[in-house]
Each structure stands twice: as structure tokens, then as C-alpha cells.
Scaffold this motif. Sequence first.
Motif, short mmCIF file in Angstrom:
data_model
loop_
_atom_site.label_atom_id
_atom_site.label_comp_id
_atom_site.label_asym_id
_atom_site.label_seq_id
_atom_site.Cartn_x
_atom_site.Cartn_y
_atom_site.Cartn_z
N PRO A 146 4.42 -5.74 -2.39
CA PRO A 146 2.84 -5.35 -1.69
C PRO A 146 3.21 -5.14 -0.22
CG PRO A 146 2.54 -6.87 -3.49
CD PRO A 146 4.03 -6.69 -3.21
N GLY A 147 2.65 -4.21 0.42
CA GLY A 147 2.76 -4.15 1.82
C GLY A 147 3.90 -3.49 2.30
N GLU A 148 4.69 -3.21 1.61
CA GLU A 148 5.99 -2.40 2.09
C GLU A 148 5.76 -0.80 1.70
OE1 GLU A 148 8.69 -3.45 3.39
OE2 GLU A 148 8.88 -5.75 3.04
N ALA A 149 6.53 -0.21 2.45
CA ALA A 149 6.45 1.31 2.30
C ALA A 149 7.29 1.90 1.21
CB ALA A 149 7.02 2.09 3.75
N GLU A 150 6.77 2.86 0.83
CA GLU A 150 7.30 3.40 -0.45
C GLU A 150 8.84 3.85 -0.19
OE1 GLU A 150 6.26 7.32 -2.54
OE2 GLU A 150 4.90 6.00 -3.52
N VAL A 151 9.80 3.65 -1.26
CA VAL A 151 10.96 4.12 -0.87
C VAL A 151 11.41 5.13 -1.89
CG1 VAL A 151 11.94 1.69 0.03
CG2 VAL A 151 11.84 2.14 -2.56
N LEU A 152 10.70 5.69 -2.60
CA LEU A 152 10.92 6.75 -3.67
C LEU A 152 10.91 7.80 -2.60
CD1 LEU A 152 11.27 7.70 -6.70
CD2 LEU A 152 8.88 8.07 -6.64
N ALA A 153 11.92 8.80 -3.19
CA ALA A 153 11.90 10.10 -2.39
C ALA A 153 10.61 11.08 -3.00
CB ALA A 153 13.27 10.91 -2.69
N ALA A 154 9.48 10.78 -2.29
CA ALA A 154 8.49 11.29 -3.02
C ALA A 154 8.22 13.09 -2.75
CB ALA A 154 7.18 10.83 -2.10
N ALA A 155 9.00 13.37 -1.58
CA ALA A 155 9.06 14.95 -1.52
C ALA A 155 9.62 15.69 -2.50
CB ALA A 155 9.52 15.32 -0.10
N ASP A 156 10.50 15.10 -3.12
CA ASP A 156 11.36 15.76 -4.25
C ASP A 156 10.95 15.17 -5.80
OD1 ASP A 156 13.87 17.19 -2.60
OD2 ASP A 156 13.81 15.12 -1.74
N PHE A 157 9.98 14.41 -5.66
CA PHE A 157 9.53 13.84 -7.08
C PHE A 157 9.04 15.23 -7.79
CE2 PHE A 157 6.92 11.88 -10.13
CZ PHE A 157 7.83 10.96 -10.94
N PRO A 158 8.08 15.87 -7.64
CA PRO A 158 7.65 17.11 -8.36
C PRO A 158 8.74 18.00 -8.96
CG PRO A 158 6.43 16.88 -6.40
CD PRO A 158 7.72 15.98 -6.04
N ALA A 159 9.97 18.33 -8.09
CA ALA A 159 11.10 18.91 -8.61
C ALA A 159 11.63 18.09 -9.79
CB ALA A 159 11.96 19.22 -7.63
N TRP A 160 11.76 16.77 -9.58
CA TRP A 160 12.51 15.84 -10.30
C TRP A 160 11.72 15.89 -11.93
CZ3 TRP A 160 11.28 11.80 -13.43
CH2 TRP A 160 12.27 11.00 -13.87
N ALA A 161 10.30 15.86 -11.43
CA ALA A 161 9.43 15.73 -12.71
C ALA A 161 9.71 17.20 -13.46
CB ALA A 161 8.03 15.57 -12.56
N ASP A 162 9.62 18.17 -12.91
CA ASP A 162 9.79 19.44 -13.53
C ASP A 162 11.23 19.54 -14.44
OD1 ASP A 162 7.58 20.39 -12.70
OD2 ASP A 162 8.18 21.38 -11.09
#
Length: 318
Positions: A195-211
Motif C-alpha cells: 500500500p502506498g507504492e506506485a504500480e509497477v505493472l506495465a499498464a500501458a501494454d496490459f490491454p495488448a497482453w490481455a487480448d
Amino acid sequence: MTDSQLRILSLPGSAADGGRSWQPRLELMAQRPVTAERSLPVLYVHGATFPCATSIFFRLGGWSWADSLNAAGFSIWGLDFAGFGRSERYPEMGPDSPPAGTPLGRAPDAVRQLERAVRAIVAETGAARVQIVAHSWGTIVAGRFAGQCPDLVDRLVLFGPIARREALPGMPSLAPWRYLTVREQRDRFVEDVPPGEAEVLAAADFPAWADLYLAADPTSGARSPPSVKTPNGPVADIMSAWSGDLAYDPAAIPAPVLIVCGAWDSLCGAADIAWLRQALTGAPEVRTVTVPKATHLMHLESGRTALHAATTDFLRQG
């Protein structure tokens, strides 16, 4: 992006016939730059829930882990186990709901598939051995294989490895397979960030990963929300390891080993690393690297460059 050639090598399967058991068709992805040395193959062994296309070969910001290893001169191979990615599904995965039975794809079965892949790579490249990079549940399979076929393994990278624990009272009952949604995957990816830490997942690429993840199961769109059929054998192996019964003996591995984990990895903590390092009594070298601000899925996170660098440095000594 590297000047690399990506191709698929298919290992034929066979139907059950008389006393012969079913053997799945397996798909190997291979990415090799034109300048790479064919006799330096690196095989990636995926974890419990998603295949190679969405792990070592997936490009985040236009650059994948395979690209990084290609740039260091290695040819990269990735095996999809039966029930994952491009490889054949178990016959029990055909119905719309899991039938009665035991979890599919447990370690002994997966080791047989891994041996088929390694022998195919050796025959294809002319290499004497392969270097293996394994993630999570895949470290159980790779560790067991390295002990059973030591002549085929040069060096071994265990990324976020599963170690033996005494945390669970026993094995719960599991169906042969289960459904996994994109939401469930994403929740799992981010749950270890404090809690309180910035997200480290590469969020910008996650939609392409999900597809790409959903595309691995041709039936995913037939359900709402879309979901992927996933063998439960890997989960059973992890639960068994945390009940005191790890599916391989680390002391049987005679190859040099690198252990890499994230500082926020709940599946592989400091106690797990210490236990595993002490158990690897047959390895001539055991190196450990802990990546700060990284979780069990650091190959999809901002800390992935440290993972790439540690792996490349270790494999170059092979």
C-alpha cells in the motif's frame, strides 16, 4: 527491436491406443537473430497460468525478454505445455465445465513434455545441452528435469521459484482444470505491491497482453466475461510443495543455478531463497539476485531490465 526470426516448431502428438497413453502435440516458439550462435539455445519454461507468447516473447514498450537475450547472442526457445497457448489441450478440457478427475498437467507429466522439447532443440541446433530459464511453477518442472537429465542442462535460471514450505495442512480437492479471466490475472499481478507504492505493472501494454492471453483459448469469447481454460496441475504442485512435498530434489541438480526474485514476491520470499540455496548441494555455483520494487511477475513490470541483465550475465558464463 532486434533483427530476429520467429518461427514455430511443432512436435507431433498421438492418440491413446491400447496400452499407449495420449501424447499431446506440443508447440515450440523459437526466436533467433540471424547473427546468433545456434549452439547456444536458451529454453524458457513458463509458469502456472499463461504461456510463452505472453511472457518471454511479449514486447513491453517494443522490447521483449527474448529480444534482450537475442541481443546477447542467444537463440531463444519457449515451450507451451499441454493445455497452454499453442499446444494441444487435454481431452478433458473439451467440455464446457470440468469433469470429475484429478488436476491435469502435474510435474511428472510436464517433465516428459519438457524432455521432448529439449531433445528436439538439441537435434535442431546441434547443441550438446540447453540453458533453461524457468518461472514460478515452471521451476518445479525444470528442477525435476535437470536432476533426471543432467547431461542435457548446462545452466539453470530459477525466476520466482517455488520452494518447499510447511504452510498448508494438506492438499485440497481440485478439478482437472478451471477458468481464468483477465480481471483475475490482473488482480493477481498487482496484489503484492505494498500500500502506498506506485504500480509497477506495465499498464500501458496490459490491454495488448490481455487480448493475446484470451486469443490463446479459441473458446474464450464464448463466455462472459471471456475466460481461458487452464490446467490445475500446476496449482496442485504448488500446494503440494507448500504442504511439505516438493516434486523434485534440489540436491540432484548438478548444474550452476541462478535464483532471481522480486523483493515484493509473496510466492518466493527470503526464507524460500534461503531454503532453496541450502538444498542445492549438488550445484557447483548458486547465485541469488533480489530485484527491488518487483513482484512475482517482474518480467511484466518496470523492474524487468534488472531481471534481463542478471539472466544474461549468468547465461554468458555457460
